[in-house]
Design a protein around this motif. Structure first.
Motif, mmCIF file in Angstrom:
data_model
loop_
_atom_site.group_PDB
_atom_site.id
_atom_site.type_symbol
_atom_site.label_atom_id
_atom_site.label_comp_id
_atom_site.label_asym_id
_atom_site.label_seq_id
_atom_site.Cartn_x
_atom_site.Cartn_y
_atom_site.Cartn_z
ATOM 1 N N THR A 130 -18.293 -7.266 -28.161
ATOM 2 C CA THR A 130 -18.983 -7.046 -29.433
ATOM 3 C C THR A 130 -19.418 -5.596 -29.609
ATOM 4 O O THR A 130 -20.055 -5.259 -30.603
ATOM 5 C CB THR A 130 -20.219 -7.956 -29.538
ATOM 6 O OG1 THR A 130 -21.080 -7.715 -28.412
ATOM 7 C CG2 THR A 130 -19.796 -9.425 -29.545
ATOM 8 N N GLY B 111 -15.569 -4.382 -30.457
ATOM 9 C CA GLY B 111 -16.373 -4.941 -31.529
ATOM 10 C C GLY B 111 -15.948 -4.453 -32.898
ATOM 11 O O GLY B 111 -15.978 -5.212 -33.876
ATOM 12 N N ARG C 281 -14.827 -6.992 -35.819
ATOM 13 C CA ARG C 281 -15.724 -7.036 -36.975
ATOM 14 C C ARG C 281 -14.979 -6.686 -38.268
ATOM 15 O O ARG C 281 -15.149 -7.338 -39.301
ATOM 16 C CB ARG C 281 -16.877 -6.061 -36.758
ATOM 17 C CG ARG C 281 -17.951 -6.098 -37.825
ATOM 18 C CD ARG C 281 -18.979 -5.000 -37.610
ATOM 19 N NE ARG C 281 -19.643 -5.107 -36.326
ATOM 20 C CZ ARG C 281 -19.448 -4.278 -35.298
ATOM 21 N NH1 ARG C 281 -18.577 -3.283 -35.410
ATOM 22 N NH2 ARG C 281 -20.107 -4.436 -34.177
ATOM 23 N N SER D 199 -14.091 -9.254 -41.454
ATOM 24 C CA SER D 199 -14.564 -8.936 -42.806
ATOM 25 C C SER D 199 -13.436 -8.984 -43.828
ATOM 26 O O SER D 199 -13.670 -9.233 -45.014
ATOM 27 C CB SER D 199 -15.226 -7.553 -42.824
ATOM 28 O OG SER D 199 -14.263 -6.508 -42.706
ATOM 29 N N ALA E 175 -24.753 -11.032 -32.806
ATOM 30 C CA ALA E 175 -24.435 -10.475 -34.118
ATOM 31 C C ALA E 175 -25.692 -9.957 -34.792
ATOM 32 O O ALA E 175 -26.796 -10.471 -34.590
ATOM 33 C CB ALA E 175 -23.763 -11.537 -34.983
ATOM 34 N N THR F 280 -19.224 -12.928 -37.564
ATOM 35 C CA THR F 280 -19.104 -11.479 -37.395
ATOM 36 C C THR F 280 -17.901 -11.083 -36.562
ATOM 37 O O THR F 280 -17.182 -10.135 -36.911
ATOM 38 C CB THR F 280 -20.376 -10.915 -36.736
ATOM 39 O OG1 THR F 280 -21.515 -11.308 -37.506
ATOM 40 C CG2 THR F 280 -20.321 -9.395 -36.657
ATOM 41 N N PHE F 281 -17.664 -11.809 -35.471
ATOM 42 C CA PHE F 281 -16.636 -11.418 -34.511
ATOM 43 C C PHE F 281 -15.510 -12.432 -34.354
ATOM 44 O O PHE F 281 -14.592 -12.212 -33.571
ATOM 45 C CB PHE F 281 -17.268 -11.154 -33.136
ATOM 46 C CG PHE F 281 -18.280 -10.044 -33.146
ATOM 47 C CD1 PHE F 281 -17.878 -8.721 -33.295
ATOM 48 C CD2 PHE F 281 -19.631 -10.307 -33.014
ATOM 49 C CE1 PHE F 281 -18.804 -7.694 -33.307
ATOM 50 C CE2 PHE F 281 -20.571 -9.294 -33.025
ATOM 51 C CZ PHE F 281 -20.157 -7.973 -33.176
#
Length: 221
Positions: A55, A60, A64, A68, A90, A99-100
């Motif tokens: 992360t 990360g 990420r 998105s 997160a 998020t991940f």
């Protein structure tokens, strides 16, 4: 009575790309920028990211960014249980998955690499392995996949994304190994170089297997 199924309803498999990279960001901002660019290039071809579930750092950033753009199911992190404590939760109140991406916890490092490799082997055209900038762990994972390709364990492409000349020394070493008689000229092409994210995706799509690979049978008898 047998049930007929229409082959037209089958969904072709998309690219599955395992990315090896650092949990650090590096000094130059170009490394994080390259991670974001690669995520955008993967989104453009509907590729799934397989990575080490980190992360922080480059790990990360690519996860990420792709989440998105393509959603949580576009990213699958695989991490040994012992490393879970090194990861940060997160931010902004979101869940880790939001998020991940998805996460699978395995027993150890060998299980992690085997599962990552299997996910890529099961992927569609354009699947393969990519090394972004990283340290010892990145190179260890990269070289294992190169060796597996040479031994015929898999036939997927392997690309080093050479950001600001980061992998110039590695590429020079391969050439020296050919000159010194330790790597055949054909097998020198198992690992290919890319200088931007779009080239990474293209190199995987157009990857050609070396004629010098060992054609061994790895199926269990």
């Amino acid at each position: 009575m047998s049930q007929e199924t229409s082959p037209s309803t089958d969904t072709p498999k998309g690219p599955v790309i395992a990315v090896f990279c650092g949990a650090s960001s590096g000094i130059s901002p170009a490394h994080l920028s390259a991670a974001r660019s690669l995520a955008k290039a993967m989104h453009a071809v509907s590729a799934t990211l397989i990575y080490g579930a980190g992360t922080t750092g480059i790990m990360g950033e690519i996860a990420r960014t792709l989440v998105s753009l393509s959603g949580p199911t576009s990213v699958h992190g695989i991490i040994p249980r012992s490393l879970l404590g090194k990861e940060r939760p997160a931010e902004s109140g979101g869940s880790d998955e939001q998020t991940f991406g998805l996460k699978t916890i395995v027993k150890g490092m060998h299980e992690r690499k085997e599962l990552m490799g299997q996910k890529v082997r099961d992927g569609g055209p354009g699947s393969g392995f990519v090394a972004l900038s990283g340290g010892y762990g990145t190179l260890e994972e990269l070289f294992e996949m190169i060796t597996w390709n040479q031994l015929g364990i898999h036939g997927k492409g392997i690309v080093v994304y050479n950001v600001e000349g980061y992998y110039d020394g590695l590429i020079s070493w391969v050439r020296s190994s050919v000159t010194g008689g330790f790597i055949t000229p054909g097998n020198a092409g198992i690992m290919v170089e890319a200088l931007d994210a779009e080239e990474v995706v293209r190199q995987l799509r157009e990857y050609k297997l070396s004629e010098d690979r060992l054609k061994l049978d790895w199926e269990e008898k």
